[in-house]
Scaffold this motif. Sequence first.
Motif, PDB file in Angstrom:
ATOM      1  N   ARG A  21      65.982 -31.383 -49.628  1.00 49.90           N
ATOM      2  CA  ARG A  21      65.086 -30.494 -50.367  1.00 49.90           C
ATOM      3  C   ARG A  21      65.534 -29.030 -50.236  1.00 49.90           C
ATOM      4  NH1 ARG A  21      59.833 -31.828 -51.426  1.00 49.90           N
ATOM      5  NH2 ARG A  21      59.948 -33.307 -49.697  1.00 49.90           N
ATOM      6  N   ASN A  22      65.849 -28.591 -48.996  1.00 50.01           N
ATOM      7  CA  ASN A  22      66.189 -27.177 -48.809  1.00 50.01           C
ATOM      8  C   ASN A  22      67.479 -26.794 -49.526  1.00 50.01           C
ATOM      9  OD1 ASN A  22      67.757 -28.692 -47.119  1.00 50.01           O
ATOM     10  ND2 ASN A  22      67.710 -27.246 -45.402  1.00 50.01           N
ATOM     11  N   THR A  23      68.416 -27.757 -49.701  1.00 52.04           N
ATOM     12  CA  THR A  23      69.640 -27.473 -50.435  1.00 52.04           C
ATOM     13  C   THR A  23      69.346 -27.267 -51.912  1.00 52.04           C
ATOM     14  OG1 THR A  23      70.991 -28.733 -48.882  1.00 52.04           O
ATOM     15  CG2 THR A  23      71.939 -28.348 -51.060  1.00 52.04           C
ATOM     16  N   VAL A  24      68.440 -28.108 -52.451  1.00 55.45           N
ATOM     17  CA  VAL A  24      68.086 -27.978 -53.864  1.00 55.45           C
ATOM     18  C   VAL A  24      67.418 -26.624 -54.122  1.00 55.45           C
ATOM     19  CG1 VAL A  24      66.729 -28.951 -55.753  1.00 55.45           C
ATOM     20  CG2 VAL A  24      67.868 -30.469 -54.122  1.00 55.45           C
ATOM     21  N   GLU A  25      66.596 -26.161 -53.162  1.00 54.49           N
ATOM     22  CA  GLU A  25      65.879 -24.898 -53.348  1.00 54.49           C
ATOM     23  C   GLU A  25      66.827 -23.723 -53.532  1.00 54.49           C
ATOM     24  OE1 GLU A  25      63.027 -24.010 -50.388  1.00 54.49           O
ATOM     25  OE2 GLU A  25      61.702 -25.701 -50.866  1.00 54.49           O
ATOM     26  N   LYS A  46      60.312 -23.769 -57.128  1.00 59.17           N
ATOM     27  CA  LYS A  46      60.336 -24.151 -55.714  1.00 59.17           C
ATOM     28  C   LYS A  46      59.003 -24.762 -55.302  1.00 59.17           C
ATOM     29  CE  LYS A  46      63.736 -20.671 -54.312  1.00 59.17           C
ATOM     30  NZ  LYS A  46      63.965 -19.458 -53.487  1.00 59.17           N
ATOM     31  N   LEU A  47      57.877 -24.217 -55.828  1.00 63.38           N
ATOM     32  CA  LEU A  47      56.542 -24.744 -55.512  1.00 63.38           C
ATOM     33  C   LEU A  47      56.427 -26.177 -55.999  1.00 63.38           C
ATOM     34  CD1 LEU A  47      53.693 -24.203 -54.392  1.00 63.38           C
ATOM     35  CD2 LEU A  47      53.035 -23.350 -56.666  1.00 63.38           C
ATOM     36  N   ALA A  48      56.892 -26.435 -57.217  1.00 65.62           N
ATOM     37  CA  ALA A  48      56.857 -27.798 -57.741  1.00 65.62           C
ATOM     38  C   ALA A  48      57.738 -28.730 -56.916  1.00 65.62           C
ATOM     39  CB  ALA A  48      57.310 -27.794 -59.206  1.00 65.62           C
ATOM     40  N   LEU A  49      58.905 -28.210 -56.466  1.00 68.82           N
ATOM     41  CA  LEU A  49      59.832 -29.040 -55.673  1.00 68.82           C
ATOM     42  C   LEU A  49      59.217 -29.444 -54.351  1.00 68.82           C
ATOM     43  CD1 LEU A  49      62.705 -30.218 -55.379  1.00 68.82           C
ATOM     44  CD2 LEU A  49      63.385 -28.043 -54.348  1.00 68.82           C
ATOM     45  N   ARG A 108      58.380 -35.993 -53.148  1.00 73.09           N
ATOM     46  CA  ARG A 108      58.529 -36.809 -51.947  1.00 73.09           C
ATOM     47  C   ARG A 108      59.968 -37.305 -51.815  1.00 73.09           C
ATOM     48  NH1 ARG A 108      53.794 -40.988 -53.137  1.00 73.09           N
ATOM     49  NH2 ARG A 108      54.900 -40.859 -55.129  1.00 73.09           N
ATOM     50  N   ARG A 109      60.248 -37.784 -50.625  1.00 73.96           N
ATOM     51  CA  ARG A 109      61.590 -38.336 -50.376  1.00 73.96           C
ATOM     52  C   ARG A 109      61.874 -39.476 -51.342  1.00 73.96           C
ATOM     53  NH1 ARG A 109      63.667 -41.081 -44.705  1.00 73.96           N
ATOM     54  NH2 ARG A 109      65.772 -41.642 -45.441  1.00 73.96           N
ATOM     55  N   GLY A 110      63.063 -39.451 -51.965  1.00 74.00           N
ATOM     56  CA  GLY A 110      63.468 -40.493 -52.913  1.00 74.00           C
ATOM     57  C   GLY A 110      63.126 -40.171 -54.342  1.00 74.00           C
ATOM     58  N   ASP A 111      62.305 -39.099 -54.570  1.00 75.00           N
ATOM     59  CA  ASP A 111      61.975 -38.717 -55.937  1.00 75.00           C
ATOM     60  C   ASP A 111      63.227 -38.221 -56.672  1.00 75.00           C
ATOM     61  OD1 ASP A 111      59.382 -39.393 -55.759  1.00 75.00           O
ATOM     62  OD2 ASP A 111      58.583 -37.344 -55.539  1.00 75.00           O
ATOM     63  N   GLY A 112      63.270 -38.466 -57.979  1.00 74.25           N
ATOM     64  CA  GLY A 112      64.368 -38.003 -58.812  1.00 74.25           C
ATOM     65  C   GLY A 112      64.020 -36.708 -59.520  1.00 74.25           C
ATOM     66  N   ILE A 113      64.758 -35.657 -59.248  1.00 77.52           N
ATOM     67  CA  ILE A 113      64.536 -34.359 -59.860  1.00 77.52           C
ATOM     68  C   ILE A 113      65.509 -34.223 -61.026  1.00 77.52           C
ATOM     69  CG2 ILE A 113      64.374 -31.885 -59.455  1.00 77.52           C
ATOM     70  CD1 ILE A 113      62.501 -33.621 -57.724  1.00 77.52           C
ATOM     71  N   PRO A 170      72.582 -32.932 -68.778  1.00 79.14           N
ATOM     72  CA  PRO A 170      71.673 -32.729 -67.634  1.00 79.14           C
ATOM     73  C   PRO A 170      72.269 -33.272 -66.344  1.00 79.14           C
ATOM     74  CG  PRO A 170      70.939 -34.571 -68.961  1.00 79.14           C
ATOM     75  CD  PRO A 170      72.082 -33.955 -69.713  1.00 79.14           C
ATOM     76  N   VAL A 171      71.634 -32.908 -65.209  1.00 82.13           N
ATOM     77  CA  VAL A 171      72.059 -33.405 -63.904  1.00 82.13           C
ATOM     78  C   VAL A 171      70.820 -33.899 -63.173  1.00 82.13           C
ATOM     79  CG1 VAL A 171      71.941 -31.088 -62.877  1.00 82.13           C
ATOM     80  CG2 VAL A 171      73.295 -32.857 -61.782  1.00 82.13           C
ATOM     81  N   PHE A 172      70.929 -35.007 -62.454  1.00 82.55           N
ATOM     82  CA  PHE A 172      69.804 -35.617 -61.749  1.00 82.55           C
ATOM     83  C   PHE A 172      70.046 -35.549 -60.241  1.00 82.55           C
ATOM     84  CE2 PHE A 172      69.976 -37.460 -65.931  1.00 82.55           C
ATOM     85  CZ  PHE A 172      68.642 -37.463 -66.340  1.00 82.55           C
ATOM     86  N   VAL A 173      68.971 -35.246 -59.489  1.00 84.90           N
ATOM     87  CA  VAL A 173      69.080 -35.129 -58.036  1.00 84.90           C
ATOM     88  C   VAL A 173      68.055 -36.047 -57.386  1.00 84.90           C
ATOM     89  CG1 VAL A 173      68.993 -33.577 -56.051  1.00 84.90           C
ATOM     90  CG2 VAL A 173      69.782 -32.725 -58.268  1.00 84.90           C
ATOM     91  N   GLU A 174      68.502 -36.853 -56.403  1.00 84.02           N
ATOM     92  CA  GLU A 174      67.589 -37.668 -55.603  1.00 84.02           C
ATOM     93  C   GLU A 174      67.403 -36.972 -54.257  1.00 84.02           C
ATOM     94  OE1 GLU A 174      67.336 -42.058 -53.461  1.00 84.02           O
ATOM     95  OE2 GLU A 174      68.951 -41.607 -54.876  1.00 84.02           O
ATOM     96  N   LEU A 175      66.107 -36.686 -53.915  1.00 84.22           N
ATOM     97  CA  LEU A 175      65.830 -36.009 -52.658  1.00 84.22           C
ATOM     98  C   LEU A 175      66.068 -36.953 -51.489  1.00 84.22           C
ATOM     99  CD1 LEU A 175      62.602 -33.925 -53.414  1.00 84.22           C
ATOM    100  CD2 LEU A 175      64.978 -33.164 -53.394  1.00 84.22           C
ATOM    101  N   THR A 176      66.731 -36.462 -50.475  1.00 82.49           N
ATOM    102  CA  THR A 176      67.029 -37.311 -49.306  1.00 82.49           C
ATOM    103  C   THR A 176      66.049 -37.090 -48.167  1.00 82.49           C
ATOM    104  OG1 THR A 176      68.556 -35.635 -48.454  1.00 82.49           O
ATOM    105  CG2 THR A 176      69.490 -37.350 -49.869  1.00 82.49           C
ATOM    106  N   ASN A 177      65.115 -36.074 -48.316  1.00 84.22           N
ATOM    107  CA  ASN A 177      64.091 -35.864 -47.275  1.00 84.22           C
ATOM    108  C   ASN A 177      62.842 -35.243 -47.907  1.00 84.22           C
ATOM    109  OD1 ASN A 177      64.811 -33.234 -47.741  1.00 84.22           O
ATOM    110  ND2 ASN A 177      65.636 -32.851 -45.683  1.00 84.22           N
TER     111      ASN A 177
END
Length: 517
Positions: free
Chosen positions: A428-432, A476-479, A483-488, A510-517
């Motif tokens: 999550r913190n990397t995506v932010e 960032k607030l929405a991010l 939850r863990r495993g959600d696809g952004i 587009p690019v898709f990100v899966e949260l790892t935490n």
Amino acid sequence: MAGAKLSARQKMINLMYLIFIAMLALNMSKEVLSAFGLMNEKLTESNKAATERNTAFMAGLAQQVEDQPEKYRPLKAQADQISSLANEFNSYLANLKSKMSATVEDATDYEVMDKGDYLDNNFFIGDKLKPEGQEFLNQMKKFREGVAEVLGDSPEFASIVKDVQDKFNTDPVKVTDQINKQDWLDYHYKGFPLVASLTKMTQLQADIKTTESEVLSSMLAGKLKVEASLTNFDAIVVPDKTAFFNGENFTGKIILGKKDTTLRADKVIVNGKELSADAMQEGKTLLDFPAGSVGEQPIKGQFIFKEDGEDIVIDFESSYSVVPKPNAATISADKMNVVYRGVTNPMTISFAGIPDNLVNASAAGLSKGSGVGKYNMNPGSGREVVINVTGKLPDGTSVSDRATFRIKDIPKPSGTIAGQIDNASLPRNTVEIATIGAVLEDFDFELPIQVTSFKIKVPGQPSVSVNGTKLNDQAKLALRKARRGDGIQIFDIKAQIQNNSSYKLKGVSPVFVELTN
């Protein structure tokens, strides 16, 4: 001594044996002794002439080595070995003959040389050999086997090797009954008059000189035969000129040129300049010099060889064309087979053999670059662009050509987050703090692309629009609610070429990100 078929040499030996027996029986006829002496003198004179011939041959071979070392040095080394064997054996016999002659007051008075005491006492003790007798046989063997070893199994020397083995054979000899055998030294030298033994040794010296002469002659003949072999010739096509134009007849000739990988000239001069020693390699002269200005250029010079210590000069002269008459232009895009809209496409345009200042190229979007034949193409609208090229030949006539290039748009960029394309797994913190970017995959140009805006969608939250390349506070607030495993999803990415905002890029993937935490 009759019986089986005998060689001419064996017949001569047998005849001499009969003569010697008859001489002993007659208490040595003075005339026969004198006859042997005269024969010895003639053989001695003949040996002197043979020595002079062989010495002259070796001197000539030494000169050949000096003139052409790579060609003749191996031959000289082999000849030196034969000469050394011959000189050593000949010197031994000469020394022995000198000791034998010293037993009489007058070495030219052959009528007193009717005794065989010297060799009988020097070579033999009863029925056995003394060391001096064995040394004589060892010298014979050393020369016989030494020559065979030097000449090896070469077919051209086979007859010489056999002749040497026959002439210097020391095997026991069959006597009159052809059954019993007698030691070779005993058979040939025991009990014979001094003058007969001297003559036989002089004959051995003659055989040595003959062997040396035959070997040297055969070596040179073999070298000449190899050089003259048709396998040493190449077929060489020599055109009447170095360039032919379309519609002309080819004219020229085919010659056979002899190749010799050991041949080296003392000097090679081309167009007045002496080439370096490295220019001669394996019998070939390598040329490497500026071609010169447009037109027919001469090439002439000299080969200078050493022969018998003197310079032999071989002149040569030819010409070549620096500029053949062209019939087509060379037009190419340096990085691709098409040109792309929105970028500067470097191109090289030339006419073969025509200087750059006499070549003119024109097309929509084409401009002259820096450097010989360099142009820049910035295509506009449409799907094709035609480049027309004209050139002026040295004779003043003009030639022209044209080529058509396809125009393509810049391909669709791919979105990135933190440098990753398509699907990424990030905390999550990397995506932010990550940067949203866009790249052109597998594109031939290094084209920098600047992202201006994008949208982010978190599951269960409304989409957030962002200007720039990083998440704003709302995003960032929405991010943080994910939850863990959600696809952004990062989508609707807007981008433009840096320093070229007028060109509209296709939509960024587009690019898709899966949260790892």
